[in-house]
Motif scaffolding. Structure first.
Motif, PDB file in Angstrom:
ATOM      1  N   UNK A 103     -11.237  -0.252   0.503  1.00  0.00           N
ATOM      2  CA  UNK A 103      -9.879  -0.718   0.197  1.00  0.00           C
ATOM      3  C   UNK A 103      -9.507  -1.697   0.920  1.00  0.00           C
ATOM      4  N   UNK A 104      -8.766  -2.620  -0.561  1.00  0.00           N
ATOM      5  CA  UNK A 104      -7.994  -4.162   0.793  1.00  0.00           C
ATOM      6  C   UNK A 104      -6.701  -3.944   0.050  1.00  0.00           C
ATOM      7  N   UNK A 105      -6.438  -3.593  -1.111  1.00  0.00           N
ATOM      8  CA  UNK A 105      -4.614  -3.720  -1.408  1.00  0.00           C
ATOM      9  C   UNK A 105      -4.962  -1.999  -2.236  1.00  0.00           C
ATOM     10  N   UNK A 106      -3.828  -2.331  -2.003  1.00  0.00           N
ATOM     11  CA  UNK A 106      -3.124  -1.357  -2.559  1.00  0.00           C
ATOM     12  C   UNK A 106      -1.351  -1.902  -2.818  1.00  0.00           C
ATOM     13  N   UNK A 107      -0.675  -1.287  -4.144  1.00  0.00           N
ATOM     14  CA  UNK A 107       0.735  -1.347  -4.247  1.00  0.00           C
ATOM     15  C   UNK A 107       0.307  -2.916  -3.947  1.00  0.00           C
ATOM     16  N   UNK A 108      -0.522  -3.421  -4.664  1.00  0.00           N
ATOM     17  CA  UNK A 108       0.304  -5.142  -4.292  1.00  0.00           C
ATOM     18  C   UNK A 108       0.047  -5.521  -2.570  1.00  0.00           C
ATOM     19  N   UNK A 109      -0.495  -5.356  -1.857  1.00  0.00           N
ATOM     20  CA  UNK A 109      -0.380  -5.459  -0.838  1.00  0.00           C
ATOM     21  C   UNK A 109      -1.448  -4.896   0.054  1.00  0.00           C
ATOM     22  N   UNK A 110      -1.769  -5.774   1.466  1.00  0.00           N
ATOM     23  CA  UNK A 110      -3.069  -4.982   2.246  1.00  0.00           C
ATOM     24  C   UNK A 110      -2.599  -3.401   2.199  1.00  0.00           C
ATOM     25  N   UNK A 111      -3.401  -3.146   2.686  1.00  0.00           N
ATOM     26  CA  UNK A 111      -4.057  -1.248   2.931  1.00  0.00           C
ATOM     27  C   UNK A 111      -3.483  -0.736   4.315  1.00  0.00           C
ATOM     28  N   UNK A 112      -3.171  -0.070   4.500  1.00  0.00           N
ATOM     29  CA  UNK A 112      -2.981   0.196   6.514  1.00  0.00           C
ATOM     30  C   UNK A 112      -3.960   0.149   7.155  1.00  0.00           C
ATOM     31  N   UNK A 113      -4.973   0.496   6.235  1.00  0.00           N
ATOM     32  CA  UNK A 113      -6.289  -0.200   7.003  1.00  0.00           C
ATOM     33  C   UNK A 113      -6.682  -1.197   7.613  1.00  0.00           C
ATOM     34  N   UNK A 114      -6.554  -1.848   6.674  1.00  0.00           N
ATOM     35  CA  UNK A 114      -6.209  -3.844   6.155  1.00  0.00           C
ATOM     36  C   UNK A 114      -5.354  -4.099   7.532  1.00  0.00           C
ATOM     37  N   UNK A 115      -4.695  -3.617   7.274  1.00  0.00           N
ATOM     38  CA  UNK A 115      -3.495  -3.989   9.331  1.00  0.00           C
ATOM     39  C   UNK A 115      -4.011  -3.186   9.590  1.00  0.00           C
ATOM     40  N   UNK A 116      -3.528  -1.760  10.441  1.00  0.00           N
ATOM     41  CA  UNK A 116      -3.819  -1.621  11.349  1.00  0.00           C
ATOM     42  C   UNK A 116      -5.165  -0.958  11.865  1.00  0.00           C
ATOM     43  N   UNK A 117      -6.577  -1.101  10.964  1.00  0.00           N
ATOM     44  CA  UNK A 117      -7.965  -0.918  11.466  1.00  0.00           C
ATOM     45  C   UNK A 117      -8.001   1.271  10.532  1.00  0.00           C
TER      46      UNK A 117
END
Length: 309
Positions: A77-91
């Motif tokens: 997933x790339x989006x949760x609660x209207x913003x980038x997911x943690x894995x998208x930001x931090x890996x």
């Protein structure tokens, strides 16, 4: 709930900076905090002011948040609660490992009351959730999945933590076995209704309001109740289109498939199932002492059916 948020912030502290950064990122994303609220509401209904109730509410939120971190990695997933997911930001690696940290921090906290029943309930819930996630993984891209198999998965991966939250309140209150059973029934039914509505919104919701990508279930090959109900009603050509999309994880024809799900009554059937679960929750709440807290539990179950986010 303000006290619970204070506990959450205090217990996110770690000597490893990345742990705090990732945990703060997802915790501060503005989740609904339904599970800790459920525990506190049930405590109120039972007249319980146990000093550990806020800590236990934070524990269930930590367990839930850990599952979100892991789920987003598994689902890509790339989006949760209207913003980038943690894995998208931090890996992915950081998300998985910080999810592990939240699980272990929850287990540190749950020993504080010194009650083996609390440990038993939360340990079982965490194990059942993991089993539910694995079963869902096994069910991916399986267009033959039926309603009973779907319900088994959501009662494990979603409803179990709702059930544990309300059961914990009964344990903290020292309630009798029958009252504890009513609390557990309420939580399980509420959790099932919550997940069914979530699956409905994946086909009829508004992406901006939901804060996630519509059609994720189809892309991931998840067979949810709206699709199961649609396959029982639609014609052969429509069924073939839907099955192909599930088996291949295709989203190119999502708009067409969503139209079929709506026109064939799949959403109405799924909402009917959610209403049945919500009514089961309402009946369980009304078996508890009558007061503003138990009435709020009734209102919470009823409000799920109007959920749009």
């Amino acid at each position: 709930m303000r006290t619970v948020d204070q506990v959450i912030q205090q217990r996110l502290n770690s000597d490893v900076p990345l742990v705090g950064q990732v945990a703060q990122y997802i915790i501060s994303a503005g989740g609904k905090r339904v599970r800790p609220a459920l525990l506190l509401l049930t405590c109120g209904a039972l007249g319980c002011e146990h000093p550990e109730r806020h800590n236990m509410a934070a524990v269930v939120e930590f367990i839930h948040t850990a599952t979100l971190l892991h789920d987003d990695v598994v689902d890509e997933s790339t989006l949760r609660r209207g913003r980038d997911t943690a894995n998208e930001v931090f890996g992915n690696a950081a998300s998985v490992l910080v999810g592990d940290f939240l699980y272990t921090r929850a287990f540190q906290m749950m020993v504080a009351p010194g009650d083996l029943r609390i440990l038993e309930i939360l340990a079982e819930a965490t194990n059942v959730i993991a089993e539910g996630e694995v079963q869902q993984l096994m069910n991916m891209h399986d267009a033959s999945l039926d309603e009973q198999a779907y319900l088994r998965v959501i009662r494990a991966k979603t409803a179990k933590l709702f059930e544990a939250s309300s059961r914990l309140a009964a344990i903290l209150a020292g309630a009798d076995a029958q009252t504890e059973a009513h609390c557990a029934d309420y939580g399980q039914a509420l959790g099932a209704a919550f997940q069914i509505i979530d699956d409905v919104l994946d086909y009829e919701g508004d992406a901006a309001e939901l804060g996630k990508n519509l059609g994720d279930d189809l892309r991931e090959g998840k067979v949810t109740l709206p699709v199961i109900c649609t396959l029982q009603r639609c014609n052969a050509a429509q069924a073939e289109l839907i099955r192909d999309a599930i088996e291949q994880g295709q989203t190119e024809r999502l708009e067409e498939i969503s139209a079929i799900v709506r026109s064939c009554g799949g959403l109405e059937d799924a909402r009917r199932a959610a209403r049945n679960e919500a009514q089961r929750a309402i009946d369980a709440a009304r078996a508890l002492p009558a007061n503003p807290w138990s009435e709020a539990m009734v209102d919470l179950a009823a409000s799920l059916l109007e959920r749009r986010t």
